[in-house]
Design an enzyme around this catalytic site. Structure first.
Site, PDB file in Angstrom:
ATOM      1  N   THR A  36       6.488   8.026   4.540  1.00  0.00           N
ATOM      2  CA  THR A  36       5.058   8.149   4.839  1.00  0.00           C
ATOM      3  C   THR A  36       4.802   8.370   6.329  1.00  0.00           C
ATOM      4  OG1 THR A  36       4.947   5.728   4.885  1.00  0.00           O
ATOM      5  CG2 THR A  36       4.266   6.845   2.837  1.00  0.00           C
ATOM      6  N   GLU A  99       6.649  10.157  -1.905  1.00  0.00           N
ATOM      7  CA  GLU A  99       6.433   9.528  -0.600  1.00  0.00           C
ATOM      8  C   GLU A  99       6.969   8.099  -0.662  1.00  0.00           C
ATOM      9  OE1 GLU A  99       5.258  10.414   2.315  1.00  0.00           O
ATOM     10  OE2 GLU A  99       4.284  12.369   1.970  1.00  0.00           O
TER      11      GLU A  99
END
Length: 253
Positions: A36, A99
């Site tokens: 992220t 992610e």
């Protein structure tokens, strides 16, 4: 009424509006892993669901191993950005993006917790089995966008995933001395190195000039396949590891 996820393992739906129709034949044959790269999980999830950000991913894996699905697998999530692999450029249309929560290199990059890696392995195995994604089509964001991205980075345990049948990997050749190539050099050996990288899939010129783009590709390669030293210099260990990967590919790759 609860909404079912696409995956066959425990997960919850946390919808993002940031997606559109897949282009082309709609076949999914790639899996791209990201971190992220933000200060905390909450900020990252908000951004992936914010229409103004125009980014998203199919799945989001928390540090405790919790999994959220943000975009249906049938839809084109916006995770790859400007990217390239084996001549293809619209990688969003043929990939699934995951992610993985980690602050990244700008916010205190750190090892990925065991619970998180276990969840990533389970999720990747499920996705690859359902879509029949080949190991050599499981890639890092940095592989497909080496001049822009560093994720999921050199601390990500690709060897662990490979041990579970996820991703293409060979034991990296240990770093030693010997001949090396670096930015500014040129000649036939550099061209041969570029050819090997291009055959594997990277976006690299094959012109015999070790330029900035070539250095970025070498750095990305090292992050994924030879993380002991990430410096963009093509030393003997880097070249031998690349050769090992190429020779272990089946003819159809």
């Amino acid at each position: 009424m609860s909404v079912r996820t696409d995956c066959g393992i425990p997960a919850k739906v946390h919808p993002s509006a940031n997606h559109n129709e897949r282009r082309g034949d709609g076949v999914v044959d790639m899996l791209v892993l990201h971190y992220t790269g933000m200060q905390d999980s909450e900020s990252a999830l908000r951004r992936l669901c914010d229409p103004r950000a125009e980014v998203s991913a199919h799945y989001f894996v928390e540090e405790d191993g919790s999994i959220l699905q943000c975009v249906p697998e049938s839809r084109r999530a916006w995770h790859a950005g400007k990217s390239f692999w084996k001549g293809e450029t619209d990688l969003n249309s043929r990939s699934i993006g995951i992610e993985i929560v980690n602050p990244g290199h700008n916010w205190g990059y750190r090892p990925f917790p065991e619970a998180q890696i276990a969840a990533v392995i389970a999720l990747c195995a499920d996705i690859c089995a359902r879509h029949r994604i080949a190991p050599w089509r499981v890639l890092a964001h940095s592989d497909i966008a080496p001049e822009r991205k560093e994720d999921p980075g050199e601390l990500f345990p690709w060897d662990r995933l490979a041990g579970e049948g996820i991703g293409h990997f060979v034991p990296p050749v240990p770093v030693t001395g010997g001949r090396f190539f670096q930015q500014g050099e040129s000649g036939q050996p550099v061209e041969a190195l570029q050819s090997m990288l291009a055959i594997y899939g990277y976006n690299v010129p094959v012109n015999g000039v070790f330029d900035e783009q070539t250095a970025a590709v070498i750095t990305a390669f090292q992050r994924h396949f030879r993380p002991e030293r990430v410096d963009g210099i093509a030393d003997a260990s880097t070249i031998a590891t690349l050769h090992g990967l190429l020779t272990s590919l089946p003819d159809l790759a």
